[in-house]
Motif scaffolding. Structure first.
Motif, short mmCIF file in Angstrom:
data_model
loop_
_atom_site.label_atom_id
_atom_site.label_comp_id
_atom_site.label_asym_id
_atom_site.label_seq_id
_atom_site.Cartn_x
_atom_site.Cartn_y
_atom_site.Cartn_z
N TRP A 209 9.66 4.27 -8.79
CA TRP A 209 10.69 5.28 -8.85
C TRP A 209 11.91 4.74 -9.18
N ASP B 72 4.70 8.70 -3.06
CA ASP B 72 5.61 9.19 -2.30
C ASP B 72 6.85 8.42 -2.10
N GLY B 73 6.70 7.02 -2.29
CA GLY B 73 7.76 5.88 -2.34
C GLY B 73 8.10 5.15 -1.18
N TYR B 74 7.16 5.11 -0.07
CA TYR B 74 7.25 4.21 0.83
C TYR B 74 5.82 3.55 1.54
N ASN B 75 5.90 2.45 2.00
CA ASN B 75 4.62 2.05 2.41
C ASN B 75 3.64 2.91 3.07
N SER B 76 2.35 3.23 2.92
CA SER B 76 1.83 4.03 3.75
C SER B 76 0.24 3.74 3.67
N SER C 116 0.83 -1.04 -0.13
CA SER C 116 0.02 -0.08 -0.08
C SER C 116 0.85 1.43 -0.05
N ASN D 148 3.66 13.72 1.35
CA ASN D 148 4.82 14.54 1.85
C ASN D 148 5.32 15.48 0.86
N PRO E 210 8.12 16.70 -0.38
CA PRO E 210 9.29 16.48 -1.48
C PRO E 210 8.77 15.80 -2.46
N THR E 211 7.85 14.83 -2.49
CA THR E 211 7.41 14.32 -3.82
C THR E 211 6.40 15.26 -4.62
N LYS F 97 7.88 -0.35 -6.88
CA LYS F 97 8.90 0.50 -6.84
C LYS F 97 8.88 1.37 -8.17
#
Lengths: 418, 88
Positions: free
Chosen positions: A416, A299-303, A256, A309, A311-312, A414
């Motif tokens: 990105w 965003d690049g991490y499980n959430s 997710s 956030n 930066p994205t 992944k």
């Protein structure tokens, strides 16, 4: 059900718009249903609709832990397309496109389908070659595809950066003219109104907390509003699929992730098409209100947080400004995030499970909204007939064991890294 | 912006890091007969909890070391970071 038409509009205008029927009603759960659909988002509501319409099953409950249409169907960037290269994807999504074309008439609800064309920009010769190949594959599958040169694009999207100094010069583009957008909330409400009129119960604020499984067969679901008996359960809970699957002792090839989108302040008509940037992950279109609707990377991490956030967002909008330099003058009105089921090959899963009567619809990655009608249509078939529909037969769960992946972009979770 | 404490360099902003996913995944041992299912699990199947998640991050714009992070997937709170050789 009161039909919406020019006549009903005129009639109600004279009545001061006080006599409109409620579009759909909230229900309390009954003790037992033939089918329970978990998730009153686009896919869940569409599934219930095609179960009722095509398979004449109307004793259905659609359970929603939040509010109707509050998940990803209300959080996407409303893009419709079928510009895929692989046959399973092309044929599946193209069937969906054909359903979109008549959806407003079918639902008697204006979903504001706008075939404004989706343009994928190419920024190198190599990328252009890849687009030619994809365009040809699309045409072989009967999907509309047109290659555009730099000069044609200059006329169509004059505000894009066509200067010689552009970091990623525009070489050309691949366009699907029938691609476009639709009003996402109207899709949810259109389906909800129809199923409600056919006797389907829509139950909001009703979270599924467990499943009653006996001898490998589903007997019912436990919810925050009590136990409900049923012989068939369909999961349409994008973002939270792993959590419900865990209650069924299933581990899925899904992570997710949070995906953000944003809109700018409204401006005058500026962009007639949906345009994607080819040198990164950014896409935008202009809503009827005039807002620029923009999105891009995860965003690049499980959430599981439905917010992202900075930066994205900054990264994505930097790409946007590289493509349309004058976007830099716009203020951002709103940003939000939705939770994606990122499957390991980037393609969805529509299948039966190891438990009799439990059906799975998940793994839509970025692309669930455009699939809403066809996903509901094939998933309803899977639930009603207890067999996988031919159109979705390549989206089975066992492909991660047999190796028959549909890795259209070769990205997976992944994205990105690609 | 996440602030991540690299066990080698200290606290740095999220921009310096890249994500590597579930840290509990183990590659099947080399030189042994490995059933297909073990390969499937290694390649495709991940823990995907809501709440505490043990994961790998790469300090890609720093010391370039991989390390472990214990993070909450619903609040994004980071509880602990550790070197690869350490327990979280």
């Amino acid at each position: 059900m009161q039909r919406y038409s020019i006549f009903s509009l005129i009639k109600n205008a004279f009545g001061g718009h006080k006599d409109w029927e409620v579009a759909w009603k909230d229900s309390e759960p009954k003790k037992e249903y033939d089918v329970v659909i978990i998730g009153a988002g686009g896919h869940g509501l569409a599934t219930a609709y095609y179960l009722a319409k095509e398979h004449k099953i109307t004793n259905i409950a659609v359970l929603e832990k939040g509010w109707l249409g509050g998940g990803n169907v209300g959080r996407n960037t409303t893009i419709l397309r079928s510009n895929y290269m692989f046959d399973p994807n092309g044929l599946f999504y193209e069937h969906g496109m054909k359903m979109w074309e008549n959806l407003s008439q079918e639902l008697n609800y204006n979903v504001m389908y706008s075939p404004r064309g989706i343009i994928n920009l190419a920024h190198s010769d190599a990328q252009l070659n890849v687009f030619y190949r994809r365009g040809n594959s699309m045409r072989l599958n009967g999907i509309d595809a047109v290659m555009l040169g730099r000069d044609e694009l200059k006329k169509m999207i004059p505000f894009a950066d066509f200067s010689e100094s552009a970091r990623f010069p525009i070489f050309g583009g691949l366009m699907q003219p029938r691609g476009g957008t639709a009003r996402h909330d109207a899709v949810a409400w259109g389906y909800a109104r129809q199923i409600n009129s056919m006797g389907v119960d829509i139950i909001q604020h009703c979270e599924v907390t467990g499943f009653d499984v006996q001898n490998g067969k589903i007997q019912g679901v436990q919810t925050s509003k009590g136990n409900i008996k049923t012989k068939k359960v369909g999961l349409c809970v994008a973002g939270n699929t792993s959590l419900l699957a865990e209650k069924l002792n299933m581990k899925l090839p899904i992570e997710s992730h949070v995906l953000q989108a944003c809109v700018s302040e409204p401006v005058k008509p500026f962009l007639d098409h949906v345009v994607t940037f080819g040198a990164g992950h950014f896409y935008c279109s202009q809503s009827d209100k005039g807002e620029m609707v923009m999105g891009g990377d995860l965003d690049g991490y499980n959430s599981y947080a439905q917010r992202g956030n900075l930066p994205t967002l900054q990264h994505v909008l930097t790409e946007g400004v590289a493509m349309f330099p004058n976007l830099s003058r716009l203020k951002i009105l709103r940003t939000w995030g939705g939770i994606m089921d990122m499957s390991m090959d980037g393609s969805p899963i529509i299948d039966k499970t190891h438990i009799d009567g439990v059906y799975l619809n998940c793994g839509w990655c970025y692309g669930g909204f455009k699939a809403t009608p066809v996903s509901g249509w094939t998933f309803a078939h899977t639930i009603a007939k207890d067999e996988v529909h031919e159109l979705s037969s390549k989206y089975r769960l066992n492909r991660f064991n047999t190796g028959h992946l549909i890795d259209e972009k070769g990205l997976g979770t992944k994205t990105w890294i690609g | 912006m996440l602030e991540i404490k690299c066990p080698h360099c200290g606290s740095r902003s999220q921009n310096e890091f890249s994500y590597g996913g579930d840290s509990s995944v183990k590659r099947p041992e080399l030189g042994k007969e490995v059933p297909d299912k073990d390969w499937d699990d290694f390649i495709y199947f991940r823990n995907n909890p809501r709440g505490k998640h043990s994961e790998l991050w790469h300090h890609v714009a720093g010391c370039r070391q991989w390390f472990k992070v214990l993070r909450d997937t619903s609040t994004h709170e980071i509880f602990k970071t550790a070197k690869l050789t350490e327990e979280l």
